[in-house]
Design an enzyme around this catalytic site. Structure first.
Site, PDB file in Angstrom:
ATOM      1  CB  ALA A 172      -0.926  -0.005   1.217  1.00  0.00           C
ATOM      2  CG  PHE A 193      -6.974 -18.288  -3.065  1.00  0.00           C
ATOM      3  CD1 PHE A 193      -5.872 -18.776  -3.735  1.00  0.00           C
ATOM      4  CD2 PHE A 193      -6.796 -17.792  -1.778  1.00  0.00           C
ATOM      5  CE1 PHE A 193      -4.617 -18.771  -3.142  1.00  0.00           C
ATOM      6  CE2 PHE A 193      -5.545 -17.786  -1.178  1.00  0.00           C
ATOM      7  CZ  PHE A 193      -4.459 -18.273  -1.855  1.00  0.00           C
ATOM      8  CD  GLN A 216      -9.571 -13.783   6.532  1.00  0.00           C
ATOM      9  OE1 GLN A 216      -8.500 -13.552   5.985  1.00  0.00           O
ATOM     10  NE2 GLN A 216     -10.712 -13.815   5.878  1.00  0.00           N
ATOM     11  CG  HIS A 249      -5.393 -18.429   6.779  1.00  0.00           C
ATOM     12  ND1 HIS A 249      -5.228 -19.777   6.535  1.00  0.00           N
ATOM     13  CD2 HIS A 249      -5.207 -17.808   5.589  1.00  0.00           C
ATOM     14  CE1 HIS A 249      -4.945 -19.948   5.252  1.00  0.00           C
ATOM     15  NE2 HIS A 249      -4.933 -18.780   4.656  1.00  0.00           N
ATOM     16  CG  LEU A 267      -0.753 -18.533   5.778  1.00  0.00           C
ATOM     17  CD1 LEU A 267      -1.959 -18.453   6.704  1.00  0.00           C
ATOM     18  CD2 LEU A 267      -0.840 -17.454   4.713  1.00  0.00           C
ATOM     19  CD  GLU A 318      -8.164 -19.487   1.009  1.00  0.00           C
ATOM     20  OE1 GLU A 318      -8.283 -19.000   2.143  1.00  0.00           O
ATOM     21  OE2 GLU A 318      -8.818 -19.105   0.031  1.00  0.00           O
ATOM     22  NE  ARG A 326      -8.016 -16.935   3.577  1.00  0.00           N
ATOM     23  CZ  ARG A 326      -7.079 -16.106   3.171  1.00  0.00           C
ATOM     24  NH1 ARG A 326      -6.907 -14.955   3.775  1.00  0.00           N
ATOM     25  NH2 ARG A 326      -6.296 -16.430   2.178  1.00  0.00           N
ATOM     26  CG  HIS A 344      -4.416 -14.488   7.732  1.00  0.00           C
ATOM     27  ND1 HIS A 344      -3.072 -14.692   7.542  1.00  0.00           N
ATOM     28  CD2 HIS A 344      -4.929 -14.250   6.496  1.00  0.00           C
ATOM     29  CE1 HIS A 344      -2.785 -14.594   6.248  1.00  0.00           C
ATOM     30  NE2 HIS A 344      -3.891 -14.303   5.604  1.00  0.00           N
ATOM     31  CD  GLU A 378      -3.768  -6.909   7.313  1.00  0.00           C
ATOM     32  OE1 GLU A 378      -2.895  -7.294   6.501  1.00  0.00           O
ATOM     33  OE2 GLU A 378      -4.082  -7.550   8.332  1.00  0.00           O
ATOM     34  NE  ARG A 413      -7.506 -10.551   3.577  1.00  0.00           N
ATOM     35  CZ  ARG A 413      -6.614 -11.398   3.033  1.00  0.00           C
ATOM     36  NH1 ARG A 413      -6.575 -11.605   1.738  1.00  0.00           N
ATOM     37  NH2 ARG A 413      -5.757 -12.052   3.798  1.00  0.00           N
ATOM     38  CB  SER A 454      -5.470  -8.796   1.438  1.00  0.00           C
ATOM     39  OG  SER A 454      -4.585  -7.992   2.104  1.00  0.00           O
TER      40      SER A 454
HETATM   41  C1  LIG Z   1       1.694 -14.922   5.886  1.00  0.00           C
HETATM   42  C2  LIG Z   1       0.726 -14.087   5.103  1.00  0.00           C
HETATM   43  C3  LIG Z   1       0.357 -14.475   3.834  1.00  0.00           C
HETATM   44  C4  LIG Z   1      -0.552 -13.700   3.103  1.00  0.00           C
HETATM   45  N1  LIG Z   1      -0.886 -14.113   1.848  1.00  0.00           N
HETATM   46  C5  LIG Z   1      -1.720 -13.337   1.103  1.00  0.00           C
HETATM   47  C6  LIG Z   1      -2.038 -13.700  -0.227  1.00  0.00           C
HETATM   48  O1  LIG Z   1      -1.560 -14.695  -0.768  1.00  0.00           O
HETATM   49  N2  LIG Z   1      -2.875 -12.897  -0.915  1.00  0.00           N
HETATM   50  C7  LIG Z   1      -3.418 -11.759  -0.377  1.00  0.00           C
HETATM   51  O2  LIG Z   1      -4.167 -11.060  -1.068  1.00  0.00           O
HETATM   52  N3  LIG Z   1      -3.111 -11.392   0.888  1.00  0.00           N
HETATM   53  C8  LIG Z   1      -2.279 -12.151   1.635  1.00  0.00           C
HETATM   54  N4  LIG Z   1      -1.964 -11.765   2.912  1.00  0.00           N
HETATM   55  C9  LIG Z   1      -2.420 -10.450   3.403  1.00  0.00           C
HETATM   56  C10 LIG Z   1      -1.580  -9.350   2.762  1.00  0.00           C
HETATM   57  O3  LIG Z   1      -0.259  -9.786   2.607  1.00  0.00           O
HETATM   58  C11 LIG Z   1      -1.557  -8.078   3.584  1.00  0.00           C
HETATM   59  O4  LIG Z   1      -2.848  -7.730   4.003  1.00  0.00           O
HETATM   60  C12 LIG Z   1      -0.990  -6.920   2.763  1.00  0.00           C
HETATM   61  O5  LIG Z   1       0.238  -7.291   2.199  1.00  0.00           O
HETATM   62  C13 LIG Z   1      -0.828  -5.686   3.636  1.00  0.00           C
HETATM   63  O6  LIG Z   1      -0.088  -4.724   2.940  1.00  0.00           O
HETATM   64  P1  LIG Z   1       0.157  -3.311   3.583  1.00  0.00           P
HETATM   65  O7  LIG Z   1       0.970  -2.545   2.594  1.00  0.00           O
HETATM   66  O8  LIG Z   1      -1.129  -2.752   4.026  1.00  0.00           O
HETATM   67  O9  LIG Z   1       1.002  -3.588   4.911  1.00  0.00           O
HETATM   68  P2  LIG Z   1       2.402  -4.317   5.200  1.00  0.00           P
HETATM   69  O10 LIG Z   1       2.947  -5.002   4.016  1.00  0.00           O
HETATM   70  O11 LIG Z   1       2.209  -5.105   6.434  1.00  0.00           O
HETATM   71  O12 LIG Z   1       3.372  -3.098   5.494  1.00  0.00           O
HETATM   72  C14 LIG Z   1       3.261  -2.320   6.663  1.00  0.00           C
HETATM   73  C15 LIG Z   1       4.370  -1.289   6.649  1.00  0.00           C
HETATM   74  O13 LIG Z   1       4.148  -0.351   7.691  1.00  0.00           O
HETATM   75  C16 LIG Z   1       5.352  -0.080   8.351  1.00  0.00           C
HETATM   76  N5  LIG Z   1       5.034   0.371   9.705  1.00  0.00           N
HETATM   77  C17 LIG Z   1       4.117  -0.115  10.560  1.00  0.00           C
HETATM   78  N6  LIG Z   1       4.125   0.575  11.716  1.00  0.00           N
HETATM   79  C18 LIG Z   1       5.057   1.532  11.577  1.00  0.00           C
HETATM   80  C19 LIG Z   1       5.553   2.566  12.419  1.00  0.00           C
HETATM   81  N7  LIG Z   1       5.089   2.740  13.653  1.00  0.00           N
HETATM   82  N8  LIG Z   1       6.533   3.362  11.951  1.00  0.00           N
HETATM   83  C20 LIG Z   1       7.044   3.185  10.699  1.00  0.00           C
HETATM   84  N9  LIG Z   1       6.621   2.221   9.871  1.00  0.00           N
HETATM   85  C21 LIG Z   1       5.645   1.412  10.299  1.00  0.00           C
HETATM   86  C22 LIG Z   1       6.112  -1.386   8.305  1.00  0.00           C
HETATM   87  O14 LIG Z   1       7.487  -1.180   8.477  1.00  0.00           O
HETATM   88  C23 LIG Z   1       5.767  -1.855   6.880  1.00  0.00           C
HETATM   89  O15 LIG Z   1       6.648  -1.272   5.958  1.00  0.00           O
HETATM   90  C24 LIG Z   1      -1.084 -12.526   3.662  1.00  0.00           C
HETATM   91  C25 LIG Z   1      -0.713 -12.143   4.938  1.00  0.00           C
HETATM   92  C26 LIG Z   1       0.157 -12.926   5.663  1.00  0.00           C
HETATM   93  C27 LIG Z   1       0.489 -12.491   7.060  1.00  0.00           C
END
Ligand SMILES: Cc1cc2nc3c(=O)[nH]c(=O)nc-3n(C[C@H](O)[C@H](O)[C@H](O)COP(=O)(O)OP(=O)(O)OC[C@H]3O[C@@H](n4cnc5c(N)ncnc54)[C@H](O)[C@@H]3O)c2cc1C
Length: 598
Positions: free
Chosen positions: A19, A141, A254, A256, A266, A269, A300, A367, A398, A409, A414
């Site tokens: 994101a 999925f 959620q 998983h 994990l 799925e 899920r 999850h 997220e 979800r 995601s």
């Molecule tokens: C094991 C696993 C497998 C998954 N597999 C899938 C899949 O196959 N398909 C799917 O659609 N989804 C999947 N998901 C869900 C999906 O990966 C996540 O929901 C999504 O990647 C979240 O992206 P994001 O950019 O919101 O956050 P994240 O990728 O979690 O990034 C968060 C960022 O915020 C930063 N941050 C947080 N707090 C602070 C702070 N206080 N100060 C500075 N920086 C901070 C962190 O350093 C990081 O860079 C999976 C999740 C997990 C845990």
């Protein structure tokens, strides 16, 4: 703590997962070049990189072999042949998966943008797995009625994150790796910047910006058994809430169905998407009873509840009866090595089971966080149920709640949401800056509050260990606010959270130094867990129905009359959450609420 300097950018983005990185890249791509991204861990260690199974988009590249049914083997769709998938179907599956709590206007945007986002990834050089004729490979999925998960073996998140990170660097985005944000500066409902600790030096800096975006990820670490990285402590949601921004639908967490037994790590799925079975101690494929049509590929929430029921009724596996078997032996060595290599390594490393030879013990694992910081479809954060914007503040991924996932979800939606709405937030931020946004003044030194807070923590001679408080919280959330909930247990959960919040005031930070003070960071993270856990539990207590991942045994039915609405929680003057509610955006003529059966 050493003195700090003030850093200024046009745009500050907190979070370097999909994101945050998409938002940064899209902003820069649109010509706003002064973008700084802060990440508390190395950007490429963001949890997005751990995603395994895939990213959804109705590309129509494969279908089940005709005549073999919805779980039969897949084949490529010949060019010019009848299509099996559509954005309309993707939209319906997502709405049904959300138990009608997802906002249908946002879901429509997501499924339509999906196709374009996948091709943008492809054009940036993302190494997707391929069909024999070179198109992007797709697999099944849970809850999706067509093979719609676009993937790169079982390391999809890794390749997506690397691709987008490289592009952000190429566009001149500046990354601050290992900077921990601890405060958001909002005055008169407009954002002014953030305060962050440079973890290496321990200096606390004020960072000023015209726009701030949070892509801070999820908060599975509030639970004992979780698939989430150690970094997923929901800092962003807690910081925003403390700054007066509301949180939406936090009670929907959620679980998983396939976390490794006792570890929670994990097993994607994709294991079931490729054909894996779930088996109880009698060797039965018990999903027959709970979802006769979709079986293991039901959504899920339903599969996790089915597993937990088998466990609670004494049909679990392992010595304590708390596990279920995930059986992939029949997939064969070749398929496991080609499609699920990482999953296999994890099973061997952590439970010493090779899925080629033996079933893998698993259990449900916390999850994904459906709730978060409420935004409109442009990533603009809203301050209340009527949609007043917090000027200059954006969120996606997220940490945000648009809401496309509603009460539950679907897998692969995601990575998609983080990409689609991260990109949209980037476009909106660029427009905001180019439209003449100003760097707004601040009152006094807003970093002083954080410096004081850190000083108080370091000077506190208290007797409580932060780790004990965090562990008790996690056990409490899993036990009393987990897969199945009821009033009695939720009240116990709430009392416990209040007790731990009190005990936290007596917490002692052992490390008094400034460089890499991970003890201090863990303390700040524990404080965040305590802050938003209260909102989760209180929201769950209020919601006297069962919908999606929120399952109340004392209110087992969905109640559209009273509860077809989003929860909005503000921090009240007494420090406790205050609740209001917001209508769900529904297209009544196209997707009216139905009973959810699989
Ligand atoms: C094991 C696993 C497998 C998954 N597999 C899938 C899949 O196959 N398909 C799917 O659609 N989804 C999947 N998901 C869900 C999906 O990966 C996540 O929901 C999504 O990647 C979240 O992206 P994001 O950019 O919101 O956050 P994240 O990728 O979690 O990034 C968060 C960022 O915020 C930063 N941050 C947080 N707090 C602070 C702070 N206080 N100060 C500075 N920086 C901070 C962190 O350093 C990081 O860079 C999976 C999740 C997990 C845990």
């Amino acid at each position: 703590m050493p003195n700090s300097e003030v850093i200024t950018h046009d745009v500050i983005i907190v979070g370097a997962g999909l994101a945050g990185s998409w938002a940064a890249m899209a902003t820069a791509q649109q010509g706003v070049k002064d973008v700084g991204v802060l990440s508390k861990i190395h950007p490429l260690r963001s949890h997005s990189g751990a995603a395994q199974g895939g990213i959804a988009a109705a590309l129509n590249n494969v279908r089940p072999v005709p005549g073999t049914g919805p779980r039969g083997p897949l084949e490529q769709i010949p060019v010019g042949d009848e299509l099996v998938d559509s954005t309309e179907l993707h939209m319906f599956d997502t709405i049904k998966g959300s138990d009608w709590l997802g906002d249908q206007n946002a879901i429509e945007i997501m499924v339509n943008d999906a196709i374009d986002v996948i091709y943008e990834y492809e054009h940036m050089g993302c190494v997707f797995s391929r069909t024999p004729d070179g198109r992007i490979a797709q697999r099944r999925f849970g809850g999706h009625s067509a093979p719609r998960a676009n993937y790169a073996a079982d390391r999809t998140g890794h390749v997506l994150l690397h691709t987008i990170h490289e592009q952000a660097l190429y566009h001149g985005v500046k990354f601050y790796a290992e900077w921990y944000v601890m405060d958001l500066i909002v005055e008169d409902n407009a954002v002014r910047g953030v305060v962050a600790i440079d973890v290496l030096t321990g200096k606390i800096h004020l960072l000023r910006a015209k726009a701030v975006m949070f892509g801070t990820g999820g908060y599975g670490r509030a639970f004992k058994i979780t698939s989430n990285a150690y970094a997923n402590t929901g800092d962003g949601v807690a910081i925003a809430y403390d700054a007066g921004v509301p949180l939406m639908d936090m009670e929907f967490v959620q679980f998983h169905p396939t976390g490794l037994y006792q570890h929670g790590i994990l097993m994607s799925e994709a294991c079931r998407g490729e054909g894996g079975y779930l088996i109880n101690k009698n060797g039965e494929r018990f999903m027959e009873k709970y979802a006769p049509d979709k079986m293991e590929l039901a959504p899920r929430d339903l599969v996790s509840r089915s597993e937990q029921t088998e466990i609670d009724e004494g049909r679990g596996v392992m010595d304590d009866g708390q596990g279920i078997f995930l059986d992939m032996r029949h997939l064969g060595r070749e398929k496991i090595l080609e499609r699920l290599p990482q999953v296999r390594d994890i099973a061997i490393d952590f439970v010493h089971v090779d899925p080629i030879d033996d079933p893998v013990p698993i259990q449900p694992t916390a999850h994904y966080s459906m709730g978060g910081i409420p935004t409109d479809v442009h990533g603009q954060v809203i301050a209340d149920a009527s949609g007043t914007p917090v000027v200059g503040f954006y969120a996606a991924g997220e940490a945000a709640c648009v809401s496309v996932h509603g009460a539950n979800r679907l897998g692969t939606n995601s990575l998609l949401e983080a990409s689609v709405f991260g990109r949209r937030a980037g476009y909106a931020i660029a427009e905001f800056i180019k439209g003449g946004a100003k760097l707004l003044p601040v009152t006094g030194d807003p970093a002083e509050r954080s410096r004081q807070a850190v000083k108080e923590l370091l000077d506190n001679p208290g007797t409580e260990l932060v780790e004990d408080i965090a562990q008790e919280l996690k056990a409490n959330m899993t036990m009393n606010c987990g897969i199945f909930r009821d009033e009695e247990r939720l009240n116990i959960a709430l009392d416990k959270v209040h007790e731990l919040q009190q005990r936290f005031k007596n917490a002692r930070v052992m490390d008094k130094g400034s460089r890499f003070n991970t003890d201090l960071l863990a303390t700040l993270e524990a404080k965040h867990l305590l802050t938003f856990s209260e909102v989760i539990v209180k929201g769950a207590l209020n919601r006297t129905e069962s919908r999606g991942a929120h399952s109340r045994t004392d209110h087992p039915k969905r109640d559209d009359e009273d509860w077809l609405k989003h929860t909005i929680a503000h921090k009240g003057e007494d420090g406790r959450p205050q609740f209001s509610y917001k209508d769900v955006t529904l297209y009544w003529d196209r997707f009216p609420p139905q009973e959810r059966k699989y």
